[in-house]
Design a protein around this motif. Structure first.
Motif, mmCIF file in Angstrom:
data_model
loop_
_atom_site.group_PDB
_atom_site.id
_atom_site.type_symbol
_atom_site.label_atom_id
_atom_site.label_comp_id
_atom_site.label_asym_id
_atom_site.label_seq_id
_atom_site.Cartn_x
_atom_site.Cartn_y
_atom_site.Cartn_z
ATOM 1 N N TRP A 296 0.841 -1.204 0.000
ATOM 2 C CA TRP A 296 0.000 0.000 0.000
ATOM 3 C C TRP A 296 0.878 1.257 0.000
ATOM 4 N N TRP A 297 1.941 1.242 0.812
ATOM 5 C CA TRP A 297 2.855 2.383 0.852
ATOM 6 C C TRP A 297 3.561 2.560 -0.486
ATOM 7 N N ALA A 298 3.949 1.440 -1.119
ATOM 8 C CA ALA A 298 4.584 1.531 -2.432
ATOM 9 C C ALA A 298 3.629 2.134 -3.454
ATOM 10 N N GLY A 299 2.356 1.708 -3.418
ATOM 11 C CA GLY A 299 1.385 2.293 -4.343
ATOM 12 C C GLY A 299 1.147 3.768 -4.085
ATOM 13 N N ALA A 300 1.129 4.169 -2.797
ATOM 14 C CA ALA A 300 0.959 5.581 -2.473
ATOM 15 C C ALA A 300 2.151 6.414 -2.929
ATOM 16 N N SER A 301 3.332 5.786 -2.987
ATOM 17 C CA SER A 301 4.531 6.508 -3.417
ATOM 18 C C SER A 301 4.545 6.781 -4.913
ATOM 19 N N ALA A 302 3.658 6.146 -5.670
ATOM 20 C CA ALA A 302 3.642 6.367 -7.111
ATOM 21 C C ALA A 302 3.344 7.824 -7.456
ATOM 22 N N GLN A 303 2.571 8.498 -6.594
ATOM 23 C CA GLN A 303 2.256 9.899 -6.869
ATOM 24 C C GLN A 303 3.494 10.776 -6.812
ATOM 25 N N ALA A 304 4.492 10.375 -6.001
ATOM 26 C CA ALA A 304 5.715 11.177 -5.911
ATOM 27 C C ALA A 304 6.471 11.190 -7.229
ATOM 28 N N LEU A 305 6.306 10.167 -8.045
ATOM 29 C CA LEU A 305 7.005 10.125 -9.330
ATOM 30 C C LEU A 305 6.425 11.110 -10.336
ATOM 31 N N SER B 54 11.170 14.752 -9.957
ATOM 32 C CA SER B 54 11.503 13.326 -9.998
ATOM 33 C C SER B 54 12.502 13.008 -11.094
ATOM 34 N N THR B 55 12.435 13.724 -12.209
ATOM 35 C CA THR B 55 13.354 13.439 -13.312
ATOM 36 C C THR B 55 14.756 13.970 -13.060
ATOM 37 N N SER B 56 14.916 14.792 -12.009
ATOM 38 C CA SER B 56 16.263 15.229 -11.660
ATOM 39 C C SER B 56 16.992 14.182 -10.826
ATOM 40 N N ARG C 213 7.166 3.902 -12.255
ATOM 41 C CA ARG C 213 5.720 4.100 -12.215
ATOM 42 C C ARG C 213 4.991 2.815 -12.617
ATOM 43 N N ARG C 214 5.556 2.083 -13.585
ATOM 44 C CA ARG C 214 4.955 0.806 -13.982
ATOM 45 C C ARG C 214 5.019 -0.201 -12.841
ATOM 46 N N SER D 278 -1.416 1.205 -6.603
ATOM 47 C CA SER D 278 -1.769 2.594 -6.322
ATOM 48 C C SER D 278 -3.278 2.782 -6.335
ATOM 49 N N TYR D 279 -3.780 3.535 -5.345
ATOM 50 C CA TYR D 279 -5.199 3.875 -5.290
ATOM 51 C C TYR D 279 -5.541 5.048 -6.200
ATOM 52 N N ASP D 280 -4.536 5.717 -6.744
ATOM 53 C CA ASP D 280 -4.769 6.879 -7.589
ATOM 54 C C ASP D 280 -5.210 6.407 -8.964
#
Length: 376
Positions: free
Chosen positions: A22-31, A36-38, A49-50, A56-58
Motif C-alpha cells: 500500500w505504501w509503495a502504491g501511495a509513493s507512485a504519486q511522488a514520481l 523526480s526526473t532530476s 511508475r509501472r 496505487s489507489y490513484d
C-alpha cells in the motif's frame, strides 16, 4: 508448530506485506512531481511508475492513460469507483492469501531445529505468489474500470495478472525476515520437532519427478515454436475466444529459441540460467520432505511452488549479471524482470509438488502414524 503459535507471526506478516505494498502504491504519486526526473532519468521514472501503479489507489493516471475516463464526469466517477473497488479487493485478497500461505508454511516448516533459512526462503517466495493471486482476483473489477471490459477479455486479464511487478519481491523479502523473527519468539517453549529421516533414494526420486514437471514447462512448452502454437491455437469468436495470452501466463516459465540470432557461447550462457532454475528446484524438492513436519499434499504443493519461485528468482538474477544492457538502460530496467513468471510457477509448482508427494508414497516413505493408532 501449533496453530496458536503460528497465527501471530502469520498475521504480522500478512499485515506487513499489505502495508508495504500500500505504501509503495501511495509513493507512485511522488514520481509525478516535477523534480523526480532530476533524481532519475525519464525512462527510469516511467519504469518505476509501472512497478508501483498496480498497487496505487490513484485512478486518475491509470484511467487517463487508457483514455477510458470519458468526457462525461459521471461516467468518469463510475470508472473511478470501480477502480477503487478493485484496489480494495486486491489488498484484502493479498492479506488473506499471504495469511493462509504463511500459516501453512510456518506450521510445516517451523523456524527451529535448522529450518530457519528454509522458512525465510519459503515465506519470501510466497510473497510474490500472494501478490499474483491478489492481482488475479481483483482483475475483473480493474478491467471493468477501464471502460472496455467487453473487448478482448482474456488478453486483458493476462496483462493485469502479469503486472504484479518486482515491488512484491522486495516487499516479500522484508516481510519474510520479520515474520520469521516473530515466529522464533512465538516458538519459544514449544515442543521440539526434529527433522524427519527420509530415505535418500525416495527423496532423490521424488525431487527428480517434480523437477521433470518443471522442466516440461521450462524446456518444452517455453520453446519458441511451442509457445507460439499455444498462444495462436485459438481463433474462435466471442468474448472468450482468445485464451492464448492467458495460457501463456499460467503455463510457460520462460521463452527461448535456438542460437540462430546470437553466438553459440552467448546462447549457452543464457541457458545456464535455465539449468540453475532446475538445479534450485531439484535441491529444494530433495530437502523439502525432511524439512516438513508432515508431508501432506498442501504442504508439498506450497513448498514446490516456493521452490519454483526461488528458482525463477535465481535464474533472473543470473541473467541480470550476464546481461550487457544495464549500462545502457540503468539499474531500474535491469531489475524489471524480477518476479515475472510467477503465475506459471504457481501452476507448475502445485503439479510438481503433488507428483513428488505421489512418488514419495510409491517409494515407501510415509509419515508415522500417531501413537494412539499405531498398530500393535
Amino acid at each position: 508448530m501449533a496453530y496458536r503459535r503460528a497465527v501471530i507471526p502469520a498475521l504480522v506478516g500478512a499485515l506487513l506485506i499489505t502495508l508495504l505494498l500500500w505504501w509503495a502504491g501511495a509513493s507512485a504519486q511522488a514520481l509525478q512531481l516535477r523534480g523526480s526526473t532530476s533524481v532519475f532519468d525519464v525512462d527510469s521514472v516511467n519504469e518505476l511508475r509501472r512497478w508501483l501503479t498496480p498497487w496505487s489507489y490513484d485512478s486518475s493516471a491509470a484511467l487517463s492513460s487508457d483514455g477510458t475516463a470519458g468526457t462525461d464526469p459521471g461516467q468518469g466517477t463510475r470508472y473511478a469507483d470501480l477502480y477503487g473497488t478493485a484496489m480494495q479487493i486486491r489488498f484484502v485478497a493479498l492479506f488473506a492469501f499471504f495469511l493462509a500461505g504463511a500459516l501453512l508454511l510456518l506450521r510445516r516448516i517451523p523456524p527451529a531445529q535448522g529450518r530457519t533459512p528454509a522458512a525465510v526462503l519459503a515465506l519470501w517466495a510466497w510473497g510474490p505468489v500472494a501478490a499474483t493471486l491478489a492481482v488475479t482476483v481483483s482483475a475483473p473489477w480493474l478491467i471493468a474500470s477501464r471502460g472496455r471490459g467487453s473487448y478482448r477479455v482474456l488478453p486483458q486479464l493476462a496483462g493485469v495478472i502479469a503486472s504484479s511487478g518486482p515491488v512484491a519481491v522486495f516487499a516479500g523479502l522484508f516481510t519474510a525476515l520479520l515474520t520469521v523473527a516473530v515466529a522464533r519468539v512465538a516458538a519459544k517453549g514449544a515442543d521440539r520437532l526434529p527433522r524427519r529421516d527420509v530415505p535418500p533414494r525416495a527423496a532423490r526420486l521424488a525431487a527428480s519427478v517434480g523437477t521433470a514437471v518443471v522442466a516440461l514447462s521450462l524446456v518444452v512448452l517455453s520453446y519458441q515454436s511451442v509457445a507460439a502454437w499455444i498462444q495462436t491455437s485459438f481463433s474462435g469468436a466471442g468474448l472468450l475466444s482468445e485464451p492464448g495470452d492467458l495460457l501463456r501466463q499460467w503455463l510457460l516459465l520462460g521463452a527461448w529459441a535456438g542460437p540462430s540470432t546470437m553466438s553459440l557461447g552467448h546462447w549457452l550462457l543464457y541457458r545456464v540460467a535455465d539449468v540453475l532454475l532446475l538445479a534450485v528446484v531439484w535441491w529444494s524438492l530433495r530437502l523439502l520432505p525432511g524439512l516438513l513436519t508432515r508431508t501432506t499434499a498442501p504442504a508439498m504443493a506450497a513448498g514446490a511452488v516456493c521452490a519454483t519461485v526461488l528458482g525463477l528468482l535465481a535464474s533472473q538474477v543470473l541473467r541480470m549479471a550476464v546481461d550487457d544492457t544495464a549500462a545502457v538502460w540503468g539499474p531500474v530496467h535491469m531489475l524489471s524482470p524480477l518476479g515475472t513468471g510467477v503465475p506459471a510457477a504457481l501452476t507448475v509448482g502445485v503439479t510438481a509438488g503433488l507428483a513428488a508427494l505421489a512418488t514419495l508414497h510409491l517409494a515407501g516413505d510415509r509419515d508415522p502414524l500417531p501413537s494412539p493408532v499405531v498398530p500393535v
